[in-house]
Design a protein around this motif. Structure first.
Motif, PDB file in Angstrom:
ATOM      1  N   ASN A 115      -5.815  -6.741  -2.512  1.00 14.23           N
ATOM      2  CA  ASN A 115      -6.369  -6.302  -1.234  1.00 14.23           C
ATOM      3  C   ASN A 115      -6.069  -7.314  -0.131  1.00 14.23           C
ATOM      4  N   SER A 116      -6.221  -8.587  -0.425  1.00 12.83           N
ATOM      5  CA  SER A 116      -5.962  -9.637   0.571  1.00 12.83           C
ATOM      6  C   SER A 116      -4.491  -9.672   0.993  1.00 12.83           C
ATOM      7  N   GLU A 147      -2.433  -7.022   0.900  1.00 11.59           N
ATOM      8  CA  GLU A 147      -2.213  -5.807   1.688  1.00 11.59           C
ATOM      9  C   GLU A 147      -2.748  -5.944   3.114  1.00 11.59           C
ATOM     10  N   CYS A 148      -3.867  -6.641   3.266  1.00  9.49           N
ATOM     11  CA  CYS A 148      -4.498  -6.788   4.583  1.00  9.49           C
ATOM     12  C   CYS A 148      -3.915  -7.951   5.387  1.00  9.49           C
ATOM     13  N   LYS A 187       0.835  -1.211   0.000  1.00 13.00           N
ATOM     14  CA  LYS A 187       0.000   0.000   0.000  1.00 13.00           C
ATOM     15  C   LYS A 187       0.868   1.259   0.000  1.00 13.00           C
ATOM     16  N   ARG A 205      -4.244 -11.143   4.759  1.00 17.16           N
ATOM     17  CA  ARG A 205      -5.085 -12.342   4.737  1.00 17.16           C
ATOM     18  C   ARG A 205      -4.543 -13.398   3.779  1.00 17.16           C
TER      19      ARG A 205
END
Length: 66
Positions: free
Chosen positions: A31-32, A34-35, A6, A37
């Motif tokens: 997104n996964s 970056e988070c 990010k 997960r």
């Protein structure tokens, strides 16, 4: 693991979708990652580092808990 995708995207004013297109994955995968997960494969981590022109170690850093 601390993931700095990010931060690298922000430096380049790049969206998740733009990165996803460059590395040929879905925006949801970016997104996964970056988070925290989802941990990318070595090949995917290398693709990401090549897009940002930094080492894999600059993007993916191990925490003390790892």
């Amino acid at each position: 693991m601390k993931v700095l995708i990010k931060v690298e995207r922000a430096k380049r004013d790049m969206t998740q979708q733009e990165l996803a297109n460059l590395i040929k994955v879905s925006r949801q995968t970016v997104n996964s990652i970056e988070c925290g997960r989802y941990s990318p494969s070595v090949q995917l981590a290398i693709k990401i580092s090549e897009v940002f022109k930094v080492s894999v170690n600059d993007i993916f850093k191990l925490d003390d808990s790892d």
